[in-house]
Scaffold this active site. Structure first.
Site, short mmCIF file in Angstrom:
data_model
loop_
_atom_site.label_atom_id
_atom_site.label_comp_id
_atom_site.label_asym_id
_atom_site.label_seq_id
_atom_site.Cartn_x
_atom_site.Cartn_y
_atom_site.Cartn_z
CB SER A 129 34.39 133.75 -25.82
OG SER A 129 34.31 134.53 -26.99
CE LYS B 162 34.70 136.48 -23.10
NZ LYS B 162 33.58 137.02 -22.39
CG HIS C 20 38.39 136.25 -26.03
ND1 HIS C 20 37.25 137.00 -26.19
CD2 HIS C 20 38.33 135.27 -26.96
CE1 HIS C 20 36.54 136.52 -27.19
NE2 HIS C 20 37.17 135.48 -27.67
CG ASN C 21 35.85 140.06 -23.84
OD1 ASN C 21 35.85 138.97 -24.39
ND2 ASN C 21 34.88 140.43 -23.02
CD GLU D 234 34.77 140.40 -28.66
OE1 GLU D 234 33.79 141.13 -28.42
OE2 GLU D 234 34.92 139.28 -28.12
#
Length: 630
Positions: free
Chosen positions: A291, A346, A349-350, A353
């Site tokens: 990231s 990840k 995480h996105n 986000e």
């Protein structure tokens, strides 16, 4: 390791090969001894061998090369004068080529004085005639003594070998390569060759940065053979079939113990499958979330590798050099867990986000279209919020976006309101549903992008339908209340995401450390923030963010403000899907008596699905004939 020392007869390949084998503690073999008797007879009679004569000899050598490689390696002295011969041998296994080069006069003098060898000096002319000098491998001039030649070979074997390679010179691959070479590491870079569209991509990177230690290739075999085992190869290519295809092309060129790292946004279940398949083949596979975007790749990203611990240890040194660092100077990288854990983390995480971006969009919409503020005024308010501990990378870039003008007009007003996405947000929603994790606010962020994509439909409906607020309604301009609501929703977004991480980690037995995950997200990544800094410590004591003392304090002073903001937005006709869903999530999570008892009764009524009772021991199920009077 297989090394072939080659050149014309008389160049010293046998002497040098024997000494080199001693240095490397490898067995030595002389290819001349593998010629069939008919070839030996021809050469002794001064008759040059034809290509047809050499075919059986080359096949025998190739077979032996495979066996020697499986048994730990060897050094072979062999003429291998033509490229076709070398390619035949190279098909057997990976070869380190050492070419002993010398002038015709020098080698003729050696042959004339050499005794007891079946190679007739008269054949030297034919050897030089067919010699095709390579443009690869190690070239050594034979003017020095054999011992000095061997020392030069040893130096170049070490010098010419690197362990780290990157496949894919797109934006991310290119910038990660620049990042690592600037740290002093030699990096092999490879990009496929596609006539007319992708030509010389890797070489162009090397040419543009002549002072950096790049080795560039558009031939996959040469790229792999330049890497020293155990090799570390980072794939920076699009997720999906492209990853599987690239792995299949790599496998025949690799050695057991080599490491393949997938740095793209692959779905973690695909990564689990690949890890299992490659483990069976003797390779390490590390699915790694990255990231930070283009800037992060160049200056220091947050890195989330999964896979085997052994594989991670082989590339840890490289990754620590390129990663961002936290406030204590520690690299923003950790071995997340086994299998596909890196890509899973990840993905979440996105998802966070997505929610944080949508939250800021809703805040902007309220201030711009509800309060009627100009972008520069909104930017000033958001900059002020940063001073209240709400600073984040996304907040910072939002301020910059709001200030940007083009020809004295705000650029933001010229951008089409149609958000795109690459899939990770949707994957998270699917995984949350699969694992029974409430995911409302983060799911709504994905749905908001979906509905934004329906631009034409929205425009058509807007002409036919208009939400008309109560004429007496006043949309209060209260930045402080909006700030508190923003803080609360942001905390809930993170709580929802980390809840999914913990739930799936427990089911998969990954052992993901929530505090360590938060730490590597404090710098380099897109969702880095002051809140994330706090979560590093919070998760040391709690694995449920909603129950943490800090959260309870924030909820106590902000829950009414969030309800006020959502109500005001709805009353004025402004969609705030993430904020309203966060409020519903929060209210549902703190409600001890929910209406779900009615749902369970309905399920039992029409489907005899049974129910549990409050006045009975948990685990006992009951069914009622709801139309009976009993």
């Amino acid at each position: 390791m297989i090394i072939i020392v080659f050149g014309v007869s008389g160049c010293g390949k046998t002497t040098v090969g024997q000494l080199l084998a001693e240095q490397l503690n490898l067995p030595f073999h002389d290819a001349d001894l593998y010629h069939p008797p008919v070839n030996v007879a021809k050469m002794s009679n001064g008759e040059p061998l034809t290509d047809q004569d050499r075919i059986p000899w080359l096949k025998v050598l190739a077979s032996n090369l495979r066996e020697w490689d499986n048994n730990g390696g060897a050094v072979l002295a062999c003429s291998a004068l033509k490229e076709d011969y070398r390619q035949t041998l190279a098909e057997a296994t990976e070869i380190n080529w050492v070419y002993l080069a010398g002038s015709y006069d020098t080698i003729r003098k050696r042959l004339v004085t050499r005794m007891k060898h079946f190679m007739n000096p008269k054949l030297l002319d034919s050897q030089f005639e067919i010699l095709e000098e390579p443009d690869y491998g190690i070239r050594i001039e034979i003017d020095s003594s054999p011992h000095l030649i061997v020392q030069e070979i040893m130096d170049k074997l070490h010098q010419n070998k690197v362990q780290f390679g990157i496949i894919g010179m797109g934006v991310m691959g290119r910038n990660l390569a620049l990042n690592l070479t600037e740290k002093g590491e030699t990096v092999c870079v490879y990009n496929r060759h596609v006539a007319g569209s992708e030509e010389g991509i890797a070489q162009r990177l090397a040419d543009e940065n002549p002072d950096l230690p790049f080795k560039a290739f558009d031939d996959l075999k040469s790229f792999v053979h330049t890497l020293e085992a155990p090799r570390v190869i980072l794939l920076m290519i699009p997720a999906g079939n492209a990853v599987d295809m690239q792995i299949e092309q790599l496998k025949p060129l690799l050695s057991k113990g080599d490491v393949i790292v997938d740095g793209g946004n692959s779905f973690f279940k695909d990564s689990e499958r690949r890890a299992s398949e490659l483990k069976a083949d003797g390779f390490h596979f590390l699915p790694m979330g990255i990231s930070g975007g283009e800037e992060g790749a160049r200056k220091g990203p947050s890195l989330m590798p999964g896979g085997t611990a052994e594989g991670y240890n082989l590339l840890k040194t490289y990754l620590e050099k390129i990663a961002a660092v936290d406030k204590n100077g520690k690299a923003c990288i950790t071995h997340v867990g086994t299998g596909g854990a890196g890509h899973f983390v990840k993905m979440v995480h996105n998802s966070i986000e997505y929610a944080e971006m949508q939250l800021l969009a809703e805040i902007y919409s309220i201030m711009r279209h509800g309060w009627g503020l100009e972008p520069e005024k909104i930017a000033a308010i958001l900059e002020d919020w940063a001073g209240y501990g709400l600073n984040s990378y996304l907040l910072e870039i939002t301020v910059s976006i709001l200030k940007k003008k083009e020809n004295e007009e705000f650029l933001l007003d010229k951008i089409l309101d149609q958000a795109e996405q690459k899939g990770t947000g949707g994957w998270s929603v699917s995984v949350a549903l699969e694992n029974g994790v409430p995911y409302g606010p983060l799911a709504e962020a994905v749905m908001a992008r979906n509905i934004s994509a329906r631009k034409t439909s929205r425009e058509d409906l807007a002409k036919k339908i208009a939400f008309k607020p109560d004429p007496a309604f006043v949309f209060d301009e209260k930045p402080e209340i909006l700030r508190n609501a923003f803080a609360m929703v942001s905390l809930i977004n993170h709580a929802v995401g980390f809840d999914l991480i913990k739930t799936v980690s427990d089911k998969q037995d990954w052992g993901i450390n929530l505090s360590e995950t938060a730490r590597i997200w404090t710098n380099g990544c897109i969702i880095r923030s002051a809140l994330m800094e706090d979560l590093v410590d919070v998760f040391k004591d709690h694995d449920n963010l909603l129950a943490a003392k800090q959260s309870l304090e924030l909820f106590g002073k902000s829950q009414r403000d969030l309800a006020f903001v959502v109500n005001q937005a709805m009353e004025s006709g402004h969609a705030v899907p993430v904020m309203s869903s966060a409020l519903n999530y929060y209210l549902s999570a703190i409600t001890s008596e929910s209406p779900a008892n009615l749902i369970q009764a309905q399920r039992d009524f029409f489907g005899a699905h049974t129910y549990q009772r409050k006045d009975k021991e948990r685990g006992n199920y009951f069914h009622t004939d709801w139309l009976s009077n009993d």
